[in-house]
Write an enzyme that holds these catalytic residues in place. Sequence first.
Site, short mmCIF file in Angstrom:
data_model
loop_
_atom_site.label_atom_id
_atom_site.label_comp_id
_atom_site.label_asym_id
_atom_site.label_seq_id
_atom_site.Cartn_x
_atom_site.Cartn_y
_atom_site.Cartn_z
CD GLN A 173 20.50 49.96 30.35
OE1 GLN A 173 20.44 48.80 29.98
NE2 GLN A 173 19.43 50.72 30.45
NE ARG A 211 31.89 70.66 29.98
CZ ARG A 211 33.19 70.99 29.98
NH1 ARG A 211 34.09 70.12 29.54
NH2 ARG A 211 33.57 72.17 30.39
NE ARG A 220 24.00 45.90 27.80
CZ ARG A 220 23.82 46.38 29.02
NH1 ARG A 220 22.65 46.21 29.63
NH2 ARG A 220 24.80 47.01 29.65
#
Length: 247
Positions: free
Chosen positions: A83, A98, A173
């Site tokens: 988000q 990763r 938000r």
Amino acid sequence: MNVELIAYSSPMPYQCGTACYFNTVYNPMHIIEQAASVCYDSEPDFVKFKIAKGCAKTGHLSVYEHAYFTFHVKGISRACLAQLTRHRHFSFSVRSQRYCNERCSEPVFPASTDEDQDGIIADAYDYAWDAYDRLIENGVAKEDARMVLPNGAPTELYISANARALIEASHLRLCSRAQQEIRNMFDLMKKEIAPLSPEIAGMMVPQCEANPKYQFCTEGESCGRHPRLQDVLATATLKQLEEADEK
């Protein structure tokens, strides 16, 4: 979740004779006021920030792009990160799944769940991390093993944003309709800025509170704090029609 303000816009140190002066507590509104003053060929007001505040009232928020803030954020979920990265004018440096080993990570639980539901989520998390561990032990690369990790996997990142981007993102938000986790994060960001610049923190509010004179909800469904915009317009139109009929 932990949010820490680690850097913000401040002026260059200046020389006065043999002494070098630094502002250790510096309100970024000074930069905004100084930048705004050139637009009107006016003397900046470094006490009340009249020009900068006037710009905010008229929607001239481009001058607020001159002030930057950098936060260190720990313990938010990858769902929250997804988000957060939709805010195009923010800059991010995020812990990499990763290259980093995610074994023994403490997952994030939704704020809305109860004890029984948390048990279901915990079981799912245990299964996901067990699968991740087994894949790593079997020689699978971390970048491939991460595919089994849930949205609740925690992450750590640094965020930089200018004051305008923070203010406008906060309108979305800090809204009651936003998910609780990201609301909590923006509330903590606001609290970090408040001691430094109460003026900027004061503008970090839900969209319905952005203009104190005209408070209405722009969402499809209102939390009830203010009426929806379409309802306000419908009432105004009906009133105009009634007044026209009376004439």
